[in-house]
Write an enzyme that holds these catalytic residues in place. Structure first.
Site, short mmCIF file in Angstrom:
data_model
loop_
_atom_site.label_atom_id
_atom_site.label_comp_id
_atom_site.label_asym_id
_atom_site.label_seq_id
_atom_site.Cartn_x
_atom_site.Cartn_y
_atom_site.Cartn_z
N ASP A 10 -5.07 12.64 -8.39
CA ASP A 10 -5.63 11.80 -7.68
C ASP A 10 -6.67 11.79 -7.22
O ASP A 10 -7.21 13.13 -7.65
CB ASP A 10 -4.03 11.65 -6.52
CG ASP A 10 -4.69 11.29 -4.64
OD1 ASP A 10 -4.88 9.91 -5.06
OD2 ASP A 10 -4.09 11.49 -4.13
N SER A 11 -7.96 11.28 -6.16
CA SER A 11 -8.28 12.08 -5.46
C SER A 11 -8.28 13.16 -4.59
O SER A 11 -9.16 13.42 -3.79
CB SER A 11 -9.32 10.90 -4.69
OG SER A 11 -8.60 10.23 -3.27
N GLY A 43 -11.02 4.62 -1.66
CA GLY A 43 -10.35 3.66 -1.76
C GLY A 43 -11.89 3.38 -1.41
O GLY A 43 -12.06 1.62 -1.04
N CYS A 73 -1.96 7.72 -7.31
CA CYS A 73 -3.28 6.93 -6.50
C CYS A 73 -3.32 5.12 -6.58
O CYS A 73 -3.23 4.59 -7.52
CB CYS A 73 -4.73 7.64 -7.29
SG CYS A 73 -6.21 6.63 -6.23
N CYS A 187 -0.97 4.40 -0.26
CA CYS A 187 -1.68 5.16 0.36
C CYS A 187 -1.16 6.44 0.12
O CYS A 187 -0.02 7.08 0.82
CB CYS A 187 -2.97 5.29 0.63
SG CYS A 187 -3.53 6.52 0.59
#
Length: 258
Positions: A10-11, A43, A73, A187
């Site tokens: 994920d970020s 995003g 994500c 999200c």
């Protein structure tokens, strides 16, 4: 023999909501979690940028005996999964978030019911949720709401700020006006805001993490010992601090340079 791992990416800390459900469903498996905090938030990035960041992480996974990857994500699932699937199809089994849970998100809804999507700008603009849902039932209306700023609230622990509450209220007002019966937390950071959401608007909130974990469990079969390794691409101590509320990280978060 080298341990096999499930790669989770994920970020930032948001994907820990997915890892948490994966671990509950499969506590005996081994995991490597990478939070790409250097490039957060995904995003607001272009599809090409998201693809590039994720490709680097997947290549890292390949070097570390990962055969199954969970894209924790929504943005990556929305804008980069198709290209990544083609590029890595012979080397990795990839579980994309949106495509894996669309049918669960609308379970029990009828024709002409409305479902709201709270998501990042990139996910909203991709229309991937609408596409996946409409393939199953074209008569369900999807109201997509760009929630830019929510990721930063979670990553920086700004839950009590007036500015944060005002932003959340402004987005949930749109949900209320739409008449949606259910809200998709589109999200992986948003489950951490759901208690605030419920105080403002009492509707059904759908967390994709639970459905995704069950899907992965049904398709993965290898022996492990419950080991979890955590990496971030910048400021690992800050990552651990942000993660504390959401996942009890034992040991250190290591810095990974991609």
């Amino acid at each position: 023999m080298m341990n096999e791992y499930i790669g989770v990416l994920d970020s930032g800390v948001g994907g820990l909501s997915i890892l948490s459900e994966l671990y509950k469903a499969m506590p005996d498996k081994n995991y490597i979690y990478v939070g790409d905090t250097k490039n957060i938030p995904y995003g607001t990035k272009t599809p090409l940028e998201v693809y590039s960041y994720t490709k680097e992480i997947l290549n890292y996974f390949l070097k570390n005996n990962v055969k199954n990857v969970v894209i924790a994500c929504n943005t990556t699932s929305a804008v980069a999964y198709d290209e990544l699937k083609n590029e890595f199809k012979d080397r990795l089994k990839i579980f994309p978030l949106i495509q894996s849970i669309a049918s669960c998100a609308i379970e029990g809804l009828k024709d002409k019911d409305k479902i709201a999507l709270l998501a990042t700008r990139a996910t909203v603009n991709s229309k991937k949720y609408e596409q996946e849902i409409h393939e199953i039932n074209s008569k369900i209306e999807v109201i997509s709401i760009d929630c830019t700023g929510f990721v930063e609230i979670v990553e920086n622990r700004l839950y009590e700020e007036d500015k944060s509450i005002d932003l959340i209220k402004s987005k949930l007002d749109k949900v209320e006006k739409s008449g949606a019966k259910r809200v998709i937390l589109g999200c992986t950071h948003y489950p951490y805001l759901v208690d605030i959401f419920r105080k403002i608007l009492d509707v059904e909130y759908f967390n994709p993490a639970i459905s995704l974990a069950q899907k992965v469990k049904n398709e993965i079969n290898f022996n492990g010992n419950g080991e979890i390794k955590f990496y971030s691409t910048i400021n690992p101590d800050e990552f651990k601090k942000s993660a504390k509320t959401f996942f009890d990280i034992k040991g250190n978060v290591e810095l990974i340079e991609l």
